[in-house]
Design an enzyme around this catalytic site. Structure first.
Site, PDB file in Angstrom:
ATOM      1  N   GLU A 126       0.858  -1.222   0.090  1.00 30.03           N
ATOM      2  CA  GLU A 126       0.048  -0.025  -0.135  1.00 30.03           C
ATOM      3  C   GLU A 126       0.751   1.038  -0.023  1.00 30.03           C
ATOM      4  O   GLU A 126       1.784   1.435   0.830  1.00 30.03           O
ATOM      5  CB  GLU A 126      -0.960   0.048   1.055  1.00 30.03           C
ATOM      6  N   HIS A 153      -2.808  10.159   0.470  1.00 27.11           N
ATOM      7  CA  HIS A 153      -2.854   8.985   0.016  1.00 27.11           C
ATOM      8  C   HIS A 153      -2.699   9.031  -1.683  1.00 27.11           C
ATOM      9  O   HIS A 153      -2.074   8.241  -1.948  1.00 27.11           O
ATOM     10  CB  HIS A 153      -4.189   8.329   0.382  1.00 27.11           C
ATOM     11  N   LYS A 192      -7.694  -1.543  11.138  1.00 26.06           N
ATOM     12  CA  LYS A 192      -6.939  -1.722  10.011  1.00 26.06           C
ATOM     13  C   LYS A 192      -5.650  -0.752   9.497  1.00 26.06           C
ATOM     14  O   LYS A 192      -4.807  -1.415   9.098  1.00 26.06           O
ATOM     15  CB  LYS A 192      -7.928  -1.740   8.868  1.00 26.06           C
ATOM     16  N   ASP A 240       4.321 -14.867  11.085  1.00 21.99           N
ATOM     17  CA  ASP A 240       2.788 -15.519  10.608  1.00 21.99           C
ATOM     18  C   ASP A 240       1.913 -14.427  10.733  1.00 21.99           C
ATOM     19  O   ASP A 240       1.276 -14.046  11.867  1.00 21.99           O
ATOM     20  CB  ASP A 240       2.624 -16.569  11.137  1.00 21.99           C
TER      21      ASP A 240
HETATM   22  C1  MEV Z   1      -5.970   3.018   5.238  1.00 16.56           C
HETATM   23  O1  MEV Z   1      -5.195   1.915   4.565  1.00 16.56           O
HETATM   24  C2  MEV Z   1      -6.220   2.884   6.450  1.00 16.56           C
HETATM   25  C3  MEV Z   1      -6.897   3.984   7.013  1.00 16.56           C
HETATM   26  O2  MEV Z   1      -8.475   3.840   6.513  1.00 16.56           O
HETATM   27  C4  MEV Z   1      -6.939   3.881   8.588  1.00 16.56           C
HETATM   28  C5  MEV Z   1      -8.223   4.747   9.364  1.00 16.56           C
HETATM   29  O3  MEV Z   1      -9.264   5.351   8.747  1.00 16.56           O
HETATM   30  O4  MEV Z   1      -7.640   5.079  10.701  1.00 16.56           O
HETATM   31  C6  MEV Z   1      -6.753   5.301   6.695  1.00 16.56           C
END
Ligand code: MEV
Length: 443
Positions: A90, A397, A284, A300
């Site tokens: 990513e 991003h 995430k 792992d």
């Molecule tokens: C993207 O990979 C992760 C985010 O969505 C985490 C978040 O929203 O805190 C930017």
């Protein structure tokens, strides 16, 4: 174009074929077999020694599936400065971790501590008899059960680890006749999956043998049915905590800006504590950092992810793994999560890039690696929430994603340079990049 799903003939003895035969069979499934073969060859290492090493990791290997390996420098953990290796696809993750590391480096860096290192395994079995008799049998033979694992645990005990607890758990309220041998372990620098499973399988065998000879059991009670013996990836007592803190006023350029930012940040983390939809995405973001170091360190990541998410849901509701608060003018941000990882065994000595990663981190032991991984998660989380409550996530991003879009559009190196320059001051979107490239080409 590939043939549609379900059109392939069944193949027998596939794993017995040579690699070349496997590739020939696979490629024949493609509309352009030669192209498919060539692609696999491109992703095969030219040095057979390197390639064989990778082929031996798994069955039916046909090529290598690359992930970029990057680094996040300037990470200060408990006063020591470190460069962290991260394997991830990513685009914005390493940039975000590096930014957060730099941000906190000016404020003393990260603190990390181990809260526990206990691993868990269970022998799941069915006993259709008197639970009190089973308990007496267990109490009588607990030391025999443990003794039967002596050969397996010898080396681990020499290193200060081994089985730390063995209990009988009555689970009949959940499932008729269901009992467990619940076993706790200290596996020192090993993740310990093989060690734990070997111990459990031995305990299961001994349990059955001893029950068959136990005179107080009826014939039916003697026939303990072992269902399975396996470690648990739920490791709520194998915990690490990473944290940062600084006076609120010193967070951003001015005290006013800092105060507003800190309050909004805390609010965002509170939302993730109470709202599962947000918590999953929040976590995430944490896992972006965690997984990248877990993979680079040869651990792992499925085991880690399973344990982390179970921990996040342990109260019955899925919640944020991190916490933030403002207390007496100080901003505190911390992350607590379970991490069952190792620095010996598994891939750690086998994969040359894993060895490279360990050396880059100064050959940490398992507890130090837990701390490094947790810090990567906290750094990632800080960067994501900081963007979310200030500029929004897309600005950074999409800037990082720009190269992916340009590669997709087949831009040349010269075109890439020109377009990157153009987007320093313009907002990136797929559409805007297409337009800019078309315009450049028309010129
Ligand atoms: C993207 O990979 C992760 C985010 O969505 C985490 C978040 O929203 O805190 C930017």
């Amino acid at each position: 174009m590939n043939k549609s799903v379900g059109q392939q003939a069944l193949v027998s003895g596939f794993s017995k074929k040579t690699k070349a035969e496997k590739i020939a069979w696979i490629s024949a499934q493609f509309a352009n077999p030669q192209q498919a073969t060539e692609l696999l060859e491109t992703y095969t290492h030219p040095d057979p020694n390197v390639q064989n090493l990778h082929d031996d990791f798994i069955e039916n290997a046909v090529a290598n599936f690359y992930l970029p390996l990057g680094v996040a420098p300037n990470v200060i953990i408990n006063g020591k400065t470190l460069t962290i290796p991260m394997a991830i696809e990513e685009s914005s993750v390493i940039a975000a971790a590096s930014n957060a590391a730099k941000f906190w480096a000016d404020k003393g860096g990260f603190t990390a501590e181990i809260l526990g290192t206990e691993k868990v395994g269970q022998v799941h079995f069915i006993f259709e008899g008197n639970p009190a008799k089973l308990q007496t049998f267990f109490d009588t033979h607990q030391s025999d059960l443990l003794k039967s694992t002596d050969d397996i645990t010898k080396n681990m005990r020499a290193r200060g680890g081994g089985i730390t607890a063995l209990t009988l758990a009555n689970k009949t309220a959940l499932l008729e006749g269901y009992f467990q041998l619940d076993v706790r372990f200290d596996t020192k620098n090993a993740m310990g999956a093989n060690f734990i499973n070997s111990c459990l399988e031995q305990l299961a065998t001994t349990l059955r043998e001893l029950a068959l000879e136990y005179e107080a059991f009826s014939q039916e009670e003697k026939e303990i049915e072992i269902v399975m013996s396996i470690l648990s990836n739920h490791v709520p007592n194998c915990l690490v905590q990473a944290s940062v803190s600084c006076p609120v006023d010193s967070l951003l350029a001015t005290p006013e800006e800092s105060q507003l930012f800190a309050e909004k940040f805390v609010q965002a983390v509170r939302i993730a504590e109470v709202e599962p939809y947000r918590a999953v995405t929040h976590n995430k973001g944490i896992m972006n950092g965690i997984d990248a170091v877990v993979i680079a360190s040869g651990n792992d990541f499925r085991a880690v992810a399973a344990g982390v998410h179970a921990y996040a849901a342990a109260s019955g509701q899925y919640h944020s793994l991190s916490r933030a608060e403002i207390k007496e003018g100080v901003f505190h941000f911390s992350l607590t999560l379970p991490l069952a990882i190792g620095t010996v065994g598994g891939l750690t000595k086998l994969h040359p890039l894993v060895q490279w990663s360990h050396e880059l981190m100064g050959f940490p032991n398992a507890e130090e690696l837990m701390q490094i991984i947790a810090v990567a998660g906290l750094a990632q989380n800080f960067a994501a929430v900081k963007s979310l409550v200030t500029t929004g996530i897309q600005q950074g991003h999409m800037k990082m994603h720009l190269l992916n879009i340009l590669n997709q559009l087949g831009a040349t190196e010269t075109e890439k340079k020109a377009i990157i320059k153009y987007f320093i001051k313009n907002t990136v979107s797929h559409h805007a990049v297409v337009e800019a490239l078309e315009k450049l080409r028309a010129e």
